[in-house]
Structures are given as structure tokens and as C-alpha cells.
Design an enzyme around this catalytic site. Structure first.
Site, PDB file in Angstrom:
ATOM      1  N   SER A 110     -56.611  17.733  56.710  1.00 10.34           N
ATOM      2  CA  SER A 110     -57.030  16.267  56.675  1.00 10.34           C
ATOM      3  C   SER A 110     -57.195  15.330  57.260  1.00 10.34           C
ATOM      4  O   SER A 110     -56.098  15.832  58.684  1.00 10.34           O
ATOM      5  CB  SER A 110     -56.229  15.959  55.358  1.00 10.34           C
ATOM      6  OG  SER A 110     -56.070  14.901  55.374  1.00 10.34           O
ATOM      7  N   GLN A 131     -61.696  17.540  58.311  1.00  8.03           N
ATOM      8  CA  GLN A 131     -61.860  16.446  57.347  1.00  8.03           C
ATOM      9  C   GLN A 131     -61.654  15.282  58.462  1.00  8.03           C
ATOM     10  O   GLN A 131     -60.803  15.017  59.161  1.00  8.03           O
ATOM     11  CB  GLN A 131     -61.083  16.116  56.503  1.00  8.03           C
ATOM     12  CG  GLN A 131     -61.971  15.544  55.305  1.00  8.03           C
ATOM     13  CD  GLN A 131     -61.013  14.166  55.425  1.00  8.03           C
ATOM     14  OE1 GLN A 131     -59.279  14.542  55.381  1.00  8.03           O
ATOM     15  NE2 GLN A 131     -60.985  13.054  55.783  1.00  8.03           N
ATOM     16  N   TYR A 133     -61.798  10.520  58.419  1.00  3.87           N
ATOM     17  CA  TYR A 133     -61.822   9.409  57.663  1.00  3.87           C
ATOM     18  C   TYR A 133     -62.113   8.931  59.181  1.00  3.87           C
ATOM     19  O   TYR A 133     -62.210   9.166  60.252  1.00  3.87           O
ATOM     20  CB  TYR A 133     -61.164   8.965  57.856  1.00  3.87           C
ATOM     21  CG  TYR A 133     -60.438   9.317  56.363  1.00  3.87           C
ATOM     22  CD1 TYR A 133     -61.188   9.259  54.975  1.00  3.87           C
ATOM     23  CD2 TYR A 133     -59.154  10.155  56.067  1.00  3.87           C
ATOM     24  CE1 TYR A 133     -60.825   9.902  53.971  1.00  3.87           C
ATOM     25  CE2 TYR A 133     -58.650  10.663  54.645  1.00  3.87           C
ATOM     26  CZ  TYR A 133     -59.960  10.150  53.215  1.00  3.87           C
ATOM     27  OH  TYR A 133     -58.894  11.209  52.837  1.00  3.87           O
ATOM     28  N   THR A 159     -65.207  12.321  55.098  1.00  3.70           N
ATOM     29  CA  THR A 159     -65.597  11.244  53.897  1.00  3.70           C
ATOM     30  C   THR A 159     -66.118  10.658  53.682  1.00  3.70           C
ATOM     31  O   THR A 159     -65.143   9.488  54.569  1.00  3.70           O
ATOM     32  CB  THR A 159     -63.543  11.799  53.600  1.00  3.70           C
ATOM     33  OG1 THR A 159     -63.287  13.044  53.343  1.00  3.70           O
ATOM     34  CG2 THR A 159     -63.657  11.269  52.388  1.00  3.70           C
ATOM     35  N   LYS A 260     -69.180  14.571  52.431  1.00  2.00           N
ATOM     36  CA  LYS A 260     -67.916  14.756  50.902  1.00  2.00           C
ATOM     37  C   LYS A 260     -67.286  13.198  50.390  1.00  2.00           C
ATOM     38  O   LYS A 260     -66.987  12.256  50.887  1.00  2.00           O
ATOM     39  CB  LYS A 260     -66.220  15.663  51.577  1.00  2.00           C
ATOM     40  CG  LYS A 260     -65.078  14.897  50.520  1.00  2.00           C
ATOM     41  CD  LYS A 260     -64.146  15.749  51.030  1.00  2.00           C
ATOM     42  CE  LYS A 260     -62.733  16.538  50.039  1.00  2.00           C
ATOM     43  NZ  LYS A 260     -62.164  15.053  49.365  1.00  2.00           N
ATOM     44  N   HIS A 284     -63.398  12.310  44.872  1.00  2.00           N
ATOM     45  CA  HIS A 284     -61.577  12.290  45.493  1.00  2.00           C
ATOM     46  C   HIS A 284     -60.550  12.626  44.314  1.00  2.00           C
ATOM     47  O   HIS A 284     -59.402  12.363  44.481  1.00  2.00           O
ATOM     48  CB  HIS A 284     -61.652  11.107  46.104  1.00  2.00           C
ATOM     49  CG  HIS A 284     -60.573  10.948  47.519  1.00  2.00           C
ATOM     50  ND1 HIS A 284     -61.793  10.807  48.431  1.00  2.00           N
ATOM     51  CD2 HIS A 284     -59.692  11.564  47.706  1.00  2.00           C
ATOM     52  CE1 HIS A 284     -60.417  11.127  49.056  1.00  2.00           C
ATOM     53  NE2 HIS A 284     -59.415  11.438  49.386  1.00  2.00           N
ATOM     54  N   GLY A 317     -60.877  18.902  39.564  1.00  2.00           N
ATOM     55  CA  GLY A 317     -60.157  19.085  38.249  1.00  2.00           C
ATOM     56  C   GLY A 317     -60.249  20.853  38.323  1.00  2.00           C
ATOM     57  O   GLY A 317     -60.664  21.518  37.077  1.00  2.00           O
ATOM     58  N   ARG A 319     -59.216  24.302  37.575  1.00  2.00           N
ATOM     59  CA  ARG A 319     -57.977  24.602  37.212  1.00  2.00           C
ATOM     60  C   ARG A 319     -57.947  25.828  37.303  1.00  2.00           C
ATOM     61  O   ARG A 319     -56.676  26.518  36.656  1.00  2.00           O
ATOM     62  CB  ARG A 319     -56.767  23.509  36.133  1.00  2.00           C
ATOM     63  CG  ARG A 319     -57.164  21.572  36.363  1.00  2.00           C
ATOM     64  CD  ARG A 319     -56.044  21.957  37.567  1.00  2.00           C
ATOM     65  NE  ARG A 319     -55.727  20.801  38.271  1.00  2.00           N
ATOM     66  CZ  ARG A 319     -57.079  19.746  38.651  1.00  2.00           C
ATOM     67  NH1 ARG A 319     -57.223  20.174  39.396  1.00  2.00           N
ATOM     68  NH2 ARG A 319     -56.440  18.120  38.493  1.00  2.00           N
ATOM     69  N   GLY A 338     -57.881  20.998  44.672  1.00  2.00           N
ATOM     70  CA  GLY A 338     -57.133  19.731  45.678  1.00  2.00           C
ATOM     71  C   GLY A 338     -55.592  20.295  44.975  1.00  2.00           C
ATOM     72  O   GLY A 338     -54.825  20.912  45.710  1.00  2.00           O
TER      73      GLY A 338
HETATM   74  C1  LIG Z   1     -53.067  13.634  46.922  1.00  2.00           C
HETATM   75  C2  LIG Z   1     -54.230  14.013  47.069  1.00  2.00           C
HETATM   76  C3  LIG Z   1     -54.661  13.687  48.318  1.00  2.00           C
HETATM   77  C4  LIG Z   1     -55.525  13.849  49.153  1.00  2.00           C
HETATM   78  N1  LIG Z   1     -56.007  13.047  50.658  1.00  2.00           N
HETATM   79  C5  LIG Z   1     -57.461  13.342  50.905  1.00  2.00           C
HETATM   80  C6  LIG Z   1     -58.102  13.272  52.094  1.00  2.00           C
HETATM   81  O1  LIG Z   1     -56.575  13.833  52.530  1.00  2.00           O
HETATM   82  N2  LIG Z   1     -59.178  13.575  52.661  1.00  2.00           N
HETATM   83  C7  LIG Z   1     -60.173  14.287  51.889  1.00  2.00           C
HETATM   84  O2  LIG Z   1     -61.146  13.987  52.504  1.00  2.00           O
HETATM   85  N3  LIG Z   1     -59.775  14.543  50.495  1.00  2.00           N
HETATM   86  C8  LIG Z   1     -58.092  13.948  50.118  1.00  2.00           C
HETATM   87  N4  LIG Z   1     -57.796  14.279  48.403  1.00  2.00           N
HETATM   88  C9  LIG Z   1     -59.743  14.776  48.008  1.00  2.00           C
HETATM   89  C10 LIG Z   1     -58.918  16.034  47.196  1.00  2.00           C
HETATM   90  O3  LIG Z   1     -59.773  16.894  49.337  1.00  2.00           O
HETATM   91  C11 LIG Z   1     -60.456  16.891  46.035  1.00  2.00           C
HETATM   92  O4  LIG Z   1     -61.695  15.894  46.826  1.00  2.00           O
HETATM   93  C12 LIG Z   1     -59.591  16.658  45.721  1.00  2.00           C
HETATM   94  O5  LIG Z   1     -58.566  16.171  45.028  1.00  2.00           O
HETATM   95  C13 LIG Z   1     -60.244  17.285  44.061  1.00  2.00           C
HETATM   96  O6  LIG Z   1     -59.903  17.804  42.927  1.00  2.00           O
HETATM   97  P1  LIG Z   1     -58.793  18.439  42.426  1.00  2.00           P
HETATM   98  O7  LIG Z   1     -56.909  17.597  42.621  1.00  2.00           O
HETATM   99  O8  LIG Z   1     -58.847  18.457  40.980  1.00  2.00           O
HETATM  100  O9  LIG Z   1     -58.694  19.245  42.769  1.00  2.00           O
HETATM  101  C14 LIG Z   1     -56.435  13.877  48.098  1.00  2.00           C
HETATM  102  C15 LIG Z   1     -56.561  13.931  46.863  1.00  2.00           C
HETATM  103  C16 LIG Z   1     -55.411  13.743  46.613  1.00  2.00           C
HETATM  104  C17 LIG Z   1     -55.105  14.596  44.987  1.00  2.00           C
END
Ligand SMILES: Cc1cc2nc3c(=O)[nH]c(=O)nc-3n(C[C@H](O)[C@H](O)[C@H](O)COP(=O)(O)O)c2cc1C
Length: 389
Positions: A110, A131, A133, A159, A260, A284, A317, A319, A338
Site C-alpha cells: 500500500s 500501490q 495514491y 488507485t 485500480k 475498495h 468479497g 472469502r 484484502g
Molecule cells: C482496511 C483496508 C485498507 C485498505 N487500504 C488500501 C490502500 O491503502 N490502497 C488501496 O489501493 N486499497 C486499499 N484497500 C482496498 C483493498 O486493496 C481491496 O480493494 C479490498 O480490500 C478488497 O476487498 P476485500 O477486503 O473484501 O477482499 C483497503 C481495504 C481495507 C479493508
């Protein structure tokens, strides 16, 4: 045998993680945007599709390998970017990078990582993707990209789904930012929560309290402590991005670039025309908006609308290993997790993260065999029907 080794699915790792985490941390991880409807819909979307197995196919040995950007990975999934991950477990970035390397799957670091870019690139030189921003100050973005490149990272994930900082009702309720930690005002309420979760609290205190955002330290005012670096990051991490920024980032990054956070076929096609090598269909993880359809439904729509030629990655999603098969059948060339892997690392560190990957991988292998698919390329749209509960 550690508790994580006995977990038979991601849901059990989730329960172990939430038992260990203080509520203000666990609620944040589980909260998503708004009322959390986006997270629920991401998971529920999978339950509306069923698999249609083919029989008598020669499925042994099942081969889950996928080739991306000239490298062959061992599975159909990798670990997605999760910011501020050290709050769930000290050194979570390092632990996830290590398990990704050992499992031969990609790990997306991240842009809001606690570990420095260079450190993670040393741990997993062939598996780390970076990744980004788009920061408020263009030089910060340029510097991060240069550091990622100099560290030997080959793949950039840009992202683009947060034109504003996300609005979490959980954070609104607790008043605690995960990056900057408790304040004098919130500390008394969190104290009891922390006392009731001694394993997490011991890990937090042993590591010296609030983890530092090491990649941001160089940009914050000299001598900043962890809280001050986080405050600098909180002001600067994200500037609203436009197609002009995408052109600029494409010009700056010479290697493979993934965009993304798209959920629309026209956006996906335009990103590819602008030079993206792949697009990740993602909301996200439900952190963007609570009133969006499940990410899987977006994937199906984008694949139908954008055609078969563009490379689509997917997250949101996942799991179960069977979710990976459904996503592939609906058009994903590759998937990311994630929360599933965060549950693992939060529940049991390196062992827990490895357990999460093993669960998904063995479930994937089993589901592919049962579906009559020996290779990932064998999984097609004909293997799924809509109509589950
Ligand atoms: C707590 C948290 C922090 C996240 N931080 C980032 C991040 O820093 N950069 C990013 O591109 N996506 C971030 N995401 C999104 C994840 O990369 C991913 O798209 C997402 O978690 C996928 O869904 P899932 O948690 O159901 O697998 C974050 C998600 C969560 C839950």
C-alpha cells in the site's frame, strides 16, 4: 497447534482476528463506507452464483498457475494493498510480503504502508508491486515512484477510486484515525478496550506504540515522530485524480501499470487506451460507498461491456477458493484479497497469513478439480449460472 492452524476457513480466521483486535480497530476493518452495505453486498454477490461442473475431465494435476507481466505466479490470487496494516499486527506489511514470496503470489504494498518501500522490496524482490495514491504535492508522487523503481519494483498499481478521503461511520463514532492513533480526548475510552485485548496491546506496546509510516518519513518535517508523520500523510496522501493525472503517471512509470478502482466498462476501456496494462475492478472492498452493487456484479458488467481483450483484475468479497473460480468465470484474469489475508495476519502473524493463503489455495484447487477445470484457462463463463440464494 496454534488456533490459526485449526481454522478451516477464512470466516474462522476472521473470528480469531476480531477476538484479538480491540473493538475500535476491528470495527474499522469491518466497517467500510457509510453503513457497511458495500462490504455485505460484495460478499453476498458471490452467493448468487452457482458452479456448473463438467464430469470426466482429466483434472490431475490441477494447475493453478497464472502468468502476469512476464512472470508465472503459483495461483489465481495475490494480496491486495491494505493501508496502515501495522495496526492489525506489528510488521504486517513485512509478514504479508514474506508469505506472498514463499507462496509465489504477488503482494501489493500500500501507498499507506507502515514499512518502507525499500524494506519490502528487499523481503520480496520478485513479488512486490507498489500501490500509489496521487499525493497533493506532485514531487511526493514522483519521489515515491522513483523509490519504487530504484528498489527494483516492476509493477505499479495506481488507485483512482478516492476523489475524497473515504467517510467511515466507525471513525466518525470513535473519533480515532487509524493512521494518527488515539488522542488525549479519545484515549480514556480506548484504554478499557485495549485492556480487554491484551495480546494486541502487548504487541502494540512492545513495538513502541503507534507504528510509523516509514515511506512517508522522508517527506514529513525533519525529526517528526510517528504521529507527526501520520498527520503529514493524512493531509497529503490523496489528491483528487483525473484522466490528466493518469496520463502523467503513465509517463512517469515505464513498467507495467495497473489502474485500480474502476467499476465501469467505459472507464476501463479508456484507462487501457491511456496505457494501463490492466484494470482492477474494485470498490475498495466496500470502503468507497455503501450504496454500490457488489464488486462481482461490476466485474460481470465490465467484462460484458468492455469485451474479452482487456486484462481485468478483480477484488472485493473473496472469502473462499470457490469465489476465485466464480470471479474467473465472470471475467477476472486475476484476483486479489484484502481482508481475508489481513484476518490471517491479525489472528496469527506469519502463521495466520500463511494459513489464509493455504485455505484459499486448497479450496481453489479442490473447486477447480470438482468443476472439471485442470488449468485456470479452462475456467469459463459456462461454469457459472446465476441463481444462488
Ligand atoms: C482496511 C483496508 C485498507 C485498505 N487500504 C488500501 C490502500 O491503502 N490502497 C488501496 O489501493 N486499497 C486499499 N484497500 C482496498 C483493498 O486493496 C481491496 O480493494 C479490498 O480490500 C478488497 O476487498 P476485500 O477486503 O473484501 O477482499 C483497503 C481495504 C481495507 C479493508
Amino acid at each position: 497447534m496454534a488456533a490459526v492452524d485449526r481454522a478451516v476457513n477464512i470466516e474462522e480466521l476472521r473470528r480469531l482476528a476480531l477476538r484479538r483486535l480491540p473493538r475500535f480497530v476491528g470495527d474499522y476493518l469491518e466497517g467500510g463506507a457509510g453503513d457497511g452495505g458495500g462490504i455485505r453486498r460484495n460478499i453476498d454477490a458471490f452467493r448468487r452464483y452457482l458452479l456448473l461442473p463438467r464430469a470426466l475431465a482429466d483434472v490431475t494435476p490441477v494447475d493453478t498457475r497464472v502468468e502476469l507481466f512476464g512472470k508465472t505466479y503459483s495461483s489465481l490470487f495475490g494480496i491486495s494493498a491494505v493501508g496502515i496494516a501495522g495496526i492489525y499486527r506489528r510488521h504486517a506489511d513485512e509478514l504479508l510480503a514474506e508469505v506472498a514470496r514463499d507462496a509465489n503470489i504477488p503482494f501489493i504494498l500500500s501507498g499507506a504502508s507502515h514499512a518502507a518501500i525499500e524494506k519490502i522490496a528487499r523481503i520480496a524482490p520478485d513479488h512486490t508491486w507498489y500501490q500509489l495514491y496521487g499525493a497533493h504535492v506532485p514531487e511526493v508522487t514522483e519521489n515515491m515512484l522513483a523509490r519504487a523503481r530504484d528498489a527494483g519494483i516492476k509493477v505499479l498499481v495506481y488507485t483512482v477510486d478516492y476523489p475524497l478521503a473515504p467517510r467511515s461511520e466507525v471513525v466518525g463514532r470513535t473519533g480515532v484515525s487509524m493512521a494518527t492513533g488515539p488522542t488525549l480526548r479519545t484515549f480514556p475510552r480506548l484504554f478499557l478496550d485495549a485492556l480487554l485485548h491484551p495480546s494486541w496491546t502487548a504487541d502494540y506496546l512492545r513495538g513502541g506504540g503507534l507504528p510509523k509510516l516509514e515511506s512517508w518519513t522522508a517527506h514529513a518535517p525533519t525529526g517528526s515522530n510517528a504521529k507527526q508523520v501520520a498527520a503529514y500523510y493524512a493531509l497529503n496522501w490523496n489528491n483528487p485524480q483525473t484522466w490528466r493525472d493518469l496520463d502523467r503517471i503513465r509517463g512517469l512509470w515505464k513498467g507495467p501499470m495497473v489502474v485500480k478502482g474502476l467499476v465501469n466498462a467505459d472507464d476501463a476501456l479508456r484507462a487501457v487506451q491511456a496505457g494501463a496494462d490492466a484494470v482492477t475492478i474494485s470498490n475498495h472492498g466496500g470502503n468507497k460507498l455503501d450504496c454500490m452493487q457488489g464488486a462481482l456484479d461490476s466485474l460481470a458488467q465490465v467484462r460484458a461491456g468492455a469485451g474479452g481483450d482487456i486484462r481485468l483484475f478483480f477484488d472485493g468479497g473473496i472469502r473462499r477458493g470457490s469465489d476465485l473460480v466464480v470471479a474467473k468465470a465472470l471475467g477476472a484474469d486475476f484476483c486479489f484479497t484484502g481482508r481475508a489475508t489481513i484476518y490471517g495476519v491479525a489472528a496469527g502473524g506469519l502463521r495466520g497469513a500463511k494459513r489464509a493463503i493455504d485455505i484459499l489455495q486448497s479450496d481453489l484447487t479442490y473447486t477447480m478439480a470438482m468443476t472439471g477445470c485442470r488449468t485456470v484457462g479452462d475456467i469459463t463463463r459456462e461454469h457459472v449460472i446465476a441463481g444462488g440464494s
